[in-house]
Design an enzyme around this catalytic site. Structure first.
Site, PDB file in Angstrom:
ATOM      1  N   HIS A   1       0.844  -1.202   0.000  1.00  0.00           N
ATOM      2  CA  HIS A   1       0.000   0.000   0.000  1.00  0.00           C
ATOM      3  C   HIS A   1       0.884   1.260   0.000  1.00  0.00           C
ATOM      4  O   HIS A   1       0.718   2.153  -0.841  1.00  0.00           O
ATOM      5  CB  HIS A   1      -0.893  -0.019   1.246  1.00  0.00           C
ATOM      6  CG  HIS A   1      -1.794   1.172   1.383  1.00  0.00           C
ATOM      7  ND1 HIS A   1      -3.122   1.144   1.049  1.00  0.00           N
ATOM      8  CD2 HIS A   1      -1.550   2.435   1.806  1.00  0.00           C
ATOM      9  CE1 HIS A   1      -3.662   2.342   1.271  1.00  0.00           C
ATOM     10  NE2 HIS A   1      -2.723   3.143   1.725  1.00  0.00           N
ATOM     11  N   GLU A   2       1.814   1.328   0.949  1.00  0.00           N
ATOM     12  CA  GLU A   2       2.675   2.515   1.034  1.00  0.00           C
ATOM     13  C   GLU A   2       3.574   2.637  -0.203  1.00  0.00           C
ATOM     14  O   GLU A   2       3.871   3.738  -0.665  1.00  0.00           O
ATOM     15  CB  GLU A   2       3.510   2.489   2.318  1.00  0.00           C
ATOM     16  CG  GLU A   2       2.691   2.487   3.617  1.00  0.00           C
ATOM     17  CD  GLU A   2       1.630   3.581   3.683  1.00  0.00           C
ATOM     18  OE1 GLU A   2       1.800   4.645   3.056  1.00  0.00           O
ATOM     19  OE2 GLU A   2       0.604   3.367   4.371  1.00  0.00           O
TER      20      GLU A   2
ATOM     21  N   HIS B   1       1.718   4.437  -2.910  1.00  0.00           N
ATOM     22  CA  HIS B   1       1.803   5.898  -2.749  1.00  0.00           C
ATOM     23  C   HIS B   1       3.164   6.399  -3.247  1.00  0.00           C
ATOM     24  O   HIS B   1       3.256   7.422  -3.922  1.00  0.00           O
ATOM     25  CB  HIS B   1       1.680   6.282  -1.265  1.00  0.00           C
ATOM     26  CG  HIS B   1       0.281   6.275  -0.733  1.00  0.00           C
ATOM     27  ND1 HIS B   1      -0.757   6.918  -1.367  1.00  0.00           N
ATOM     28  CD2 HIS B   1      -0.244   5.740   0.401  1.00  0.00           C
ATOM     29  CE1 HIS B   1      -1.874   6.765  -0.645  1.00  0.00           C
ATOM     30  NE2 HIS B   1      -1.586   6.052   0.422  1.00  0.00           N
TER      31      HIS B   1
ATOM     32  N   HIS C   1       3.424   6.583  -6.954  1.00  0.00           N
ATOM     33  CA  HIS C   1       2.632   7.720  -7.434  1.00  0.00           C
ATOM     34  C   HIS C   1       3.494   8.990  -7.373  1.00  0.00           C
ATOM     35  O   HIS C   1       3.471   9.825  -8.289  1.00  0.00           O
ATOM     36  CB  HIS C   1       1.387   7.862  -6.550  1.00  0.00           C
ATOM     37  CG  HIS C   1       0.294   8.678  -7.150  1.00  0.00           C
ATOM     38  ND1 HIS C   1      -0.870   8.966  -6.484  1.00  0.00           N
ATOM     39  CD2 HIS C   1       0.166   9.283  -8.358  1.00  0.00           C
ATOM     40  CE1 HIS C   1      -1.654   9.700  -7.261  1.00  0.00           C
ATOM     41  NE2 HIS C   1      -1.045   9.912  -8.404  1.00  0.00           N
TER      42      HIS C   1
END
Length: 706
Positions: free
Chosen positions: A495-496, A499, A502
């Site tokens: 998940h991290e 980010h 991105h």
């Protein structure tokens, strides 16, 4: 080193960033930023252009942003009394400075005047959006207000920064204050061996126990608390841990009750000054949801779709315990729910999460994740030698200050690693730090952030590299063995990393539109999309390998893991909806509620959203850092997780149909979403990738509820 917080070195010299430099360095940065703003305002209006106005505005505070970013970063990861004092001393001044920028009438006039020029009318779409977003941001911050109202907004911002910082310190301090030291290992029956060993190692680290008479230390940090609540047979200990967790930010010197109501009241006052009925409408005007009412409707619509399944799951769990324990069906105590859920999952699917742990050594998970980034998104990730230097001490080796220069890169703790990221052409686009295990000086949870915003090369300008970081509180290594993660922790790492991708793939020429600077209810799409790869056989085989034998997860275990995937999925969704509902209701309907009992108010708001229990739980609001540990954060925006989950469940169907590791789909995702930042409307970006608008059923289908 003079002014270490103002360093322009890309590789930061962490050992020089000592608390005694903070006040002088931040004051210098504030003075320079003010001088930059004055020069921006005083420019010749006849010669102004996009670079001198819009990009100029970005550039005025870059040094201050980066310097203050280092201070807040250290506050999150290396908290100490001296650092906290220095941080808090400057916090109000820095907050007030940033609050003043959009309230400066001369600056606002400059933007408005420029927006009416012939050049502004002919800007390229990306530059036009940058101008519009800047102006929208100014309006949202109060640029159109009369002077006395502007002054009050400045005061509110300053008060909010102090209150939210105090809230966050109360959560950290009350979490760290609690411990339970066990001297009899037989009381830890049911706890996985890895958790028992971690509890013993934690005691040793605190100077407790001896090899002959070991002690076992339990804490409220996730790697300690979660196994206790799920596996420990001693109900008395589970109850003590639950009471400890319920006490975070509650009562005594670390009580957050007043802080919650004061923060809500100030946010509400600010929204009213801005002409909005409440804070949710103020914040969401600039999000995909557009208004508090539509975000609340989204939550309530999902609630109506999962409520029956949620009630059914609750009854099934009550009946399972009644059958297993040969007793009548009854409500649970809050410290029993996770324990019996785990038992039911094991009985239903013959599946125990702990069976997966040997297949998830952290180093291999990271190696496989980087391999996935290469296969799917065409990125190359390589580690650099890292070295920890004690603050104030001289480095034992020659340390690299810039990319491409020899020598190791300095880090803020011996466990921290450093990596470089290159694109398919071998071009270095950014670097990042990774810090994965809990420490007392480190805040809880997991997060991604950036220290320097990169931008692609343009005209005379060279590429500016992104510098990011990912942090978590994962199971630590014990006794020289590798850190073995739970599957849930693996999903958090991915998940991290989503980010981070991105941010690092952000390829927009305007810094304010680059990386994760997107609408808040869109920002979770890449992070949540990456989690899907933790459930697919093809991607799992890249990294899920036994730490001793190197074998992949056996097929029978993989099948059990998939079968159990949607176990109590309605309850999981309902938990997130409850957080979103509490958030929106507090900000929309109860921000000025006088003299209310916070726990009763939360129970009233969440009627029907919570599992009925024998002992009513104190509200999460006193330790809900997402909502209350920064002036805005996820306030009135917690619904974003579920909103973006609809997007990610839908977007991942392309990978499922066209190939989980399909580089063509991965490259499209990178080019159409990851690289675009906020350069276009997020609804359009999603449409470009999928060829259509989002399908809300994708989330329920994935959860097995459609």
């Amino acid at each position: 080193m003079a002014a270490p917080f103002l360093t322009q070195d890309f590789h930061i010299r962490w050992s020089t960033l000592t608390p005694d430099h903070i006040e002088a360095d931040i004051r210098t940065a504030l003075e320079r930023a003010q001088a930059n703003l004055d020069a921006l305002i005083d420019q010749d209006r006849g010669k102004m252009n996009f670079d001198s106005v819009v990009l100029g505005l970005d550039e005025t505070t870059r040094e201050l942003n980066e310097a203050w970013g280092l201070v807040t970063h250290l506050d999150s990861l290396c908290n100490s009394p001296a650092l906290r004092e220095a941080h808090n001393k400057m916090l109000a001044e820095v907050s007030a400075f940033f609050a003043k920028i959009p309230l400066n009438e001369h600056l606002w006039d400059l933007l408005v005047t420029y927006s009416k020029t012939e050049e502004a009318k002919k800007l390229t779409p990306v530059r036009k959006r940058a101008l519009e977003e800047s102006m929208e941001g100014f309006i949202q911050a109060g640029a159109d207000l009369p002077p006395e109202k502007k002054k009050r907004v400045e005061e509110i911002e300053s008060e909010l920064s102090k209150l939210t910082q105090k809230y966050s310190e109360n959560v950290l301090d009350s979490t760290n204050k609690w411990e339970l030291v066990i001297d009899d290992v037989s009381r830890l029956k049911g706890l996985p061996p890895s958790a028992i060993e971690a509890a013993r190692a934690d005691a040793v680290a605190k100077g407790l126990g001896t090899p002959e008479k070991p002690l076992y230390r339990l804490t409220l940090k996730a790697p300690s608390m979660i196994p206790v609540m799920e596996y420990l047979e001693d109900e008395g200990i589970r109850r003590q841990v639950w009471e400890g967790a319920s006490g975070i930010g509650r009562g005594g010197e670390h009580d957050n009750t007043e802080n919650v109501f004061n923060i809500l009241r100030l946010r509400h006052e600010k929204a009213q000054i801005m002409g909005k009925p409440h804070f949710a409408d103020h914040v969401l005007a600039h999000r995909m949801a557009k208004a508090g009412r539509s975000a609340l409707r989204f939550i309530e619509d999902l609630y109506s779709r999962v409520n029956e399944a949620f009630k059914r799951e609750t009854i099934e769990l009550q009946e399972f315990r009644a059958d297993t324990a040969h007793q009548s069906t009854d409500l649970f105590q809050p410290w029993e729910v996770s324990f019996w859920s785990e038992k039911q999952r094991k009985s239903k699917y013959d599946f125990d999460e702990e069976e997966l742990r040997p297949y998830f050594p952290l180093d291999r998970v990271l190696g496989g994740m980087f391999q996935l980034a290469e296969k799917v998104f065409d990125l190359r990730i390589t580690s650099r030698e890292a070295v920890y230097v004690e603050p104030g001490k001289d480095a034992p080796v020659s340390i690299s200050a810039q990319p491409g220069k020899a020598g190791p890169v300095e880090v803020w703790h011996p466990e921290v690693k450093f990596y470089e990221v290159r694109n398919e052409k071998g071009v270095h686009i950014g670097s990042f730090y990774a810090d994965w295990h809990p420490r007392d000086a480190k805040r809880g949870g997991a997060w991604m952030n950036y220290l320097k915003m990169g931008v692609p090369p343009s005209g005379e300008r060279d590429r500016r590299l992104h510098l990011g970081l990912i942090c978590g509180n994962m199971t630590p290594p014990v006794n020289g063995k590798p850190a073995l993660l739970t599957h849930d922790e693996v999903c958090t790492v991915f998940h991290e990393f989503g980010h981070l991708l991105h941010q690092l793939c952000g390829n927009v020429e305007i810094p304010s539109l680059n990386g994760v600077s997107v609408y808040w209810d869109f920002v979770e799409l890449p992070s949540q999309l990456l989690e899907n790869f933790c459930w697919e056989r093809e991607s799992l085989d890249l990294f899920a390998r036994h730490h001793e034998t190197g074998e992949v997860i056996p097929q029978r275990l993989f099948k059990k893991m998939l079968a159990a995937k949607n176990y109590r999925s309605a309850s999981d969704i309902m938990r997130q909806l409850a957080f979103g509902k509490l958030d929106l209701e507090l900000h929309m309907n109860h921000a000025t509620t006088e003299g209310a009992d916070l726990d009763q108010l939360a129970r009233k708001i969440l009627n029907g959203y919570l599992m009925p229990l024998k002992t009513e739980q104190p509200t999460m609001a006193r330790r809900f850092g997402h909502l209350f540990s920064s002036p805005v954060g996820y306030a009135a925006g917690y619904y974003s997780y579920k909103w973006a989950e609809v997007l990610d469940a839908d977007a991942f169907t392309r990978f499922q149909k066209e190939g989980v590791l399909n580089p063509a789909v991965g490259r499209e995702f990178r080019e159409l979403i990851l690289s675009k930042g906020n350069s276009e409307d997020p609804a359009k970006l999603f449409h470009d990738f999928m060829g259509r608008d989002p399908d809300a059923m994708a989330l329920l289908t994935r959860a097995g509820l459609a």
